[in-house]
Motif scaffolding. Structure first.
Motif, PDB file in Angstrom:
ATOM      1  N   LYS A  81       4.544   7.302   1.355  1.00 13.25           N
ATOM      2  CA  LYS A  81       5.381   6.251   2.000  1.00 13.25           C
ATOM      3  C   LYS A  81       4.598   4.954   1.653  1.00 13.25           C
ATOM      4  O   LYS A  81       3.402   4.732   1.819  1.00 13.25           O
ATOM      5  CB  LYS A  81       5.217   6.516   3.436  1.00 13.25           C
ATOM      6  N   LEU A  82       5.501   3.721   1.286  1.00 17.01           N
ATOM      7  CA  LEU A  82       5.038   2.600   1.006  1.00 17.01           C
ATOM      8  C   LEU A  82       4.977   1.479   2.407  1.00 17.01           C
ATOM      9  O   LEU A  82       5.854   1.801   3.252  1.00 17.01           O
ATOM     10  CB  LEU A  82       6.148   1.696   0.181  1.00 17.01           C
ATOM     11  N   VAL A  83       3.924   1.102   2.486  1.00 11.94           N
ATOM     12  CA  VAL A  83       3.565   0.076   3.656  1.00 11.94           C
ATOM     13  C   VAL A  83       3.112  -1.186   3.124  1.00 11.94           C
ATOM     14  O   VAL A  83       2.885  -1.350   2.027  1.00 11.94           O
ATOM     15  CB  VAL A  83       2.638   1.029   4.465  1.00 11.94           C
ATOM     16  N   ALA A  84       3.293  -1.949   4.484  1.00 14.30           N
ATOM     17  CA  ALA A  84       2.683  -3.440   4.076  1.00 14.30           C
ATOM     18  C   ALA A  84       1.478  -3.568   5.067  1.00 14.30           C
ATOM     19  O   ALA A  84       1.635  -3.303   6.354  1.00 14.30           O
ATOM     20  CB  ALA A  84       3.643  -4.567   4.351  1.00 14.30           C
ATOM     21  N   VAL A  85       0.488  -4.047   4.568  1.00 13.71           N
ATOM     22  CA  VAL A  85      -0.953  -3.943   5.417  1.00 13.71           C
ATOM     23  C   VAL A  85      -0.922  -5.644   5.698  1.00 13.71           C
ATOM     24  O   VAL A  85      -1.401  -6.096   4.564  1.00 13.71           O
ATOM     25  CB  VAL A  85      -1.959  -3.292   4.696  1.00 13.71           C
ATOM     26  N   LYS A  86      -1.138  -5.908   6.693  1.00 11.87           N
ATOM     27  CA  LYS A  86      -1.645  -7.291   7.147  1.00 11.87           C
ATOM     28  C   LYS A  86      -3.107  -7.293   7.593  1.00 11.87           C
ATOM     29  O   LYS A  86      -3.427  -6.673   8.593  1.00 11.87           O
ATOM     30  CB  LYS A  86      -0.513  -7.849   8.370  1.00 11.87           C
ATOM     31  N   ARG A  87      -3.637  -8.019   6.930  1.00 14.85           N
ATOM     32  CA  ARG A  87      -5.202  -8.259   7.057  1.00 14.85           C
ATOM     33  C   ARG A  87      -5.555  -9.847   7.879  1.00 14.85           C
ATOM     34  O   ARG A  87      -5.384 -10.594   7.453  1.00 14.85           O
ATOM     35  CB  ARG A  87      -5.903  -8.547   5.793  1.00 14.85           C
TER      36      ARG A  87
ATOM     37  N   GLY B 174       0.806  -1.279  -0.127  1.00 20.83           N
ATOM     38  CA  GLY B 174      -0.033  -0.096   0.051  1.00 20.83           C
ATOM     39  C   GLY B 174       0.611   1.197  -0.097  1.00 20.83           C
ATOM     40  O   GLY B 174       1.976   1.130   0.016  1.00 20.83           O
ATOM     41  N   THR B 175       0.258   2.353  -0.176  1.00 16.19           N
ATOM     42  CA  THR B 175       0.959   3.838  -0.118  1.00 16.19           C
ATOM     43  C   THR B 175       0.200   4.552   0.610  1.00 16.19           C
ATOM     44  O   THR B 175      -1.107   4.901   0.519  1.00 16.19           O
ATOM     45  CB  THR B 175       1.125   4.264  -1.763  1.00 16.19           C
ATOM     46  N   LEU B 176       0.631   5.306   1.633  1.00 15.99           N
ATOM     47  CA  LEU B 176       0.137   6.216   2.501  1.00 15.99           C
ATOM     48  C   LEU B 176       0.766   7.793   2.120  1.00 15.99           C
ATOM     49  O   LEU B 176       1.920   7.778   1.776  1.00 15.99           O
ATOM     50  CB  LEU B 176       0.364   6.066   3.872  1.00 15.99           C
ATOM     51  N   TYR B 177      -0.194   8.615   2.054  1.00 14.74           N
ATOM     52  CA  TYR B 177       0.408  10.005   1.623  1.00 14.74           C
ATOM     53  C   TYR B 177       0.232  11.122   2.962  1.00 14.74           C
ATOM     54  O   TYR B 177      -0.907  10.639   3.453  1.00 14.74           O
ATOM     55  CB  TYR B 177      -0.430  10.498   0.477  1.00 14.74           C
TER      56      TYR B 177
END
Length: 682
Positions: free
Chosen positions: A419-425, A410-413
């Motif tokens: 900022k690139l992120v990794a989202v764990k569901r 994912g990408t947060l602004y």
């Protein structure tokens, strides 16, 4: 405290039981030895005397050698040596009271070599010291009571010879005989005020498409750059072909063309310099040749990241000098200065008034809304499900899938910053705690900050939806690095470094957090690699989420088959020792570059790695574990022994994580482990 500066502790019989001269830091004084196997470590800075970036070792082969810290005693990392190797294993570095710096034979005190002749006359008004300085140079100083200290001798004249002088992805060059640090093309300083931290990539790394790299990257060439970084590929080819080959190679980040040879390199780059007159060195010794002029090619992305970082220098440029030639000119300067000061004070006063008024109004609005607005800056982020759904583009790009759910890119602004992120569901977690308890628990986890842990940035808790937001790790998992048969296995030194990284991360979770955290699922798939191939443990917050009692608790089986400690099956309380067991299995996998269970082997004894490793250990045939690979045999034995201690059946027999780190570093001796009867797949 003796006149020589030695702090001595005696027992009741006036026998010396401890003295500071036996434990030098960055300096030896007159009358002091640096004995075989001991090291000097430079300071961080002139005012911070913590362990710095360089070390000087009196080796057992009789050679006095300087290295960057966090390197093994390999010739490729050495940047200065006394060239006395191979003669005697009993050499000492000795500084006598007249300022002579000598290499002596510890057996008969005979002088083997003089590094600096000094004086033959002793003076009680002069003190000598030999120091490994902040910049990595080894210098001899003399101190007189009525004058400033002076340098009598130094090992290195050109500081660009000091390896890792400028940090990762940068190069050293001389300007007016002073060393300067500049970033290599395609990178910027991590912190312009601290150039020793090195540089990082300033463009977006695209997905690899073999043969199509030229659509995402350009090649930038620089002449007269030389490097001691070991290449992963070397072949003879024309200069133009070398540039094109790197551009089309997914792994290549830079290439060095010299004397008709093309050498491809990967980030991080450590030992670049721009000086064609530097001598070629091997194990700290001059080879007698000088580095031939070469051309370096760097792969630079077409999509850049915004950066306004400036290039620092070790010596600031001289300030401009204003020369006045008459009283009229002096009066003009005074009038202009007073006018400028008056205008500046007035502007600051008005600006301060309006800023103060604006902040007071803003604070009142925040109080009315029931929040101070400052908490968000210092605590874990709380995101709505809608925000995360948008950041992941509807959970479009899946990075991987584990036992508790999938991970998405994912990408947060935040303003213009991306900022690139990794989202764990989390899909299979039953959360019995209420909303308040879950949020409080996540904030505790968010306080864990360590260089070998993947940072937890935030979470989402809406209804039954539970999502965790982590920093993005660009180089995949340790499992990808170890078990991909079609690619080369990591080098031995790299694997040793990764094993230490993982151990230090677990040590932080167990002993250095406010509350001990049991990970419960240590395995190569949960160890990720950052841009500089540092190992970081991921999912470390999952155990905290599932088990509020962090030190000892009853719970259902958690983790992955093959890495589970025996107590999981015995219905006994779980402690941090379950992580020690899992680490032991992972350590053996790192050493052997294979999974704990492997059925496609010719010898049935090799199916279970832990059982096979113990058989090889008892038979003194540890070479079988690494095949034809060239490794340090003593270090191999140490790593396997630590792994066998970690996988003992009884938790009480397993060492703590602090003891594991000390054993891996060679600080603590290791006894022979008993047979690990649980060394079989769970």
């Amino acid at each position: 405290m003796t006149d020589s500066g030695n702090f001595v502790l005696y027992n009741k019989d006036s026998v010396v039981i401890w003295e500071s001269f036996s434990f030098p830091t960055d300096t030896i004084l007159g009358g002091q030895n640096l004995s075989t196997g001991h090291e000097l470590f430079s300071s961080v800075s002139q005012t911070n005397h913590s362990t710095g970036r360089f070390r000087l070792k009196m080796q057992s082969d009789g050679n006095l050698v300087a290295y960057p810290v966090n390197t093994l005693d390999w010739g490729i990392d050495a940047y200065w040596a006394s060239n006395s190797w191979g003669r005697s294993p009993n050499y000492n570095l000795y500084l006598n009271n007249t300022g002579k710096l000598l290499l002596i034979n510890n057996t008969n005190s005979a002088t083997i070599r003089e590094l600096f002749r000094g004086s033959s006359i002793y003076s009680n008004t002069v003190i000598h010291r030999a120091t490994l300085d902040v910049d990595g140079n080894f210098r001899l100083y003399s101190h007189k009571f009525d004058t400033k200290p002076s340098v009598e001798w130094q090992a290195i004249q050109n500081l660009c010879e000091v390896k890792n002088f400028c940090g990762f992805n940068s190069y050293c060059t001389l300007n007016d005989n002073q060393p300067y640090c500049n970033c290599l093309p395609g990178s910027d300083f991590i912190d312009p005020e601290h150039w020793s931290l090195g540089c990082e990539r300033n463009f977006t790394k695209e997905k690899c498409k073999v043969g199509k790299e030229n659509s995402f990257y350009n090649i930038t060439a620089m002449d007269n750059l030389n490097s001691d970084d070991p290449p992963y590929f070397k072949a003879s080819m024309p200069k133009e072909e070398c540039s094109k080959s790197c551009l089309e190679d997914c792994v290549c980040d830079a290439a060095l063309f010299q004397s008709g040879n093309c050498m491809k390199l990967k980030l991080p780059l450590r030992y670049f310099r721009r000086d064609t007159a530097l001598p070629l060195r091997y194990f700290g010794r001059d080879t007698g040749d000088t580095a031939l002029p070469s051309t370096a090619f760097f792969k630079v992305g077409t999509t850049s990241i915004e950066s306004n970082k400036t290039i620092p220098t070790l010596i600031p440029p001289p300030s401009p000098v204003v020369v006045t030639t008459s009283k009229k000119a002096v009066m003009l300067i005074l009038v202009l200065s007073l006018g400028f000061i008056t205008y500046s004070c007035s502007s600051l006063a008005f600006s301060g008034y309006f800023i103060f008024k604006f902040r007071v109004l803003k604070y009142r609005r925040l109080l009315e809304a029931g929040t101070s607005g400052l908490i968000e800056e210092f605590t874990l982020g709380s995101y709505s499900y809608r925000e995360i759904h948008k950041a992941t583009n509807g959970f479009k790009e899946e990075l991987g899938k584990g036992s508790f759910g999938a991970v998405y890119k994912g990408t947060l602004y935040k303003g213009k910053i991306k900022k690139l992120v990794a989202v764990k569901r989390l899909e299979k977690v039953q959360v019995d705690e209420g909303e308040t308890e879950f949020r409080a628990e996540m904030r505790v986890i968010g306080k864990t900050h360590h260089k070998n842990l993947v940072r937890l940035l935030g979470y989402c808790a809406e209804g039954m939806k539970r999502l965790l937001v982590y920093e993005y790790m660009s180089n995949g998992s340790l499992a990808d690095l170890l078990f991909r048969a079609e690619e080369r296995r990591p080098e031995w030194n790299e694997r040793v470094r990764i094993a230490l990284d993982v151990a230090r991360g677990i040590l932080y979770l167990h002993e250095e957090c406010e509350t001990p955290i049991i990970h419960c699922d240590i395995k190569p798939q949960n160890i990720l690699m950052d841009d500089f191939w540092n190992a970081k443990i991921s999912d470390f917050g999952l155990a905290k989420l599932l088990m509020p009692d962090q030190t000892r608790t009853f719970t259902g089986v958690r983790g992955t088959r093959g890495y589970l400690a025996p107590e999981w099956q015995k219905n006994t309380p779980i402690s941090v020792k379950v992580d020690i067991y899992s680490y032991g299995i992972v350590l053996l996998e790192i050493v052997c570059c294979r999974r704990n269970m492997k059925v496609d082997v010719s010898n049935p004894e090799e199916v279970v790695l832990s059982a096979w490793a113990y058989k090889c250990f008892v038979a003194r045939e540890l070479d079988k574990l690494v095949g034809d690979e060239e490794v340090d045999k003593k270090l191999l034995e140490r790593l396997v022994t630590v792994g066998l201690w970690c996988i003992q059946d009884e938790p009480a027999l397993r060492p703590s994580m602090k003891c594991v780190v000390l054993m891996l570093e060679g600080i603590t001796d290791i006894s022979i482990p008993p047979c690990p009867t649980a060394a079989s797949p769970m």
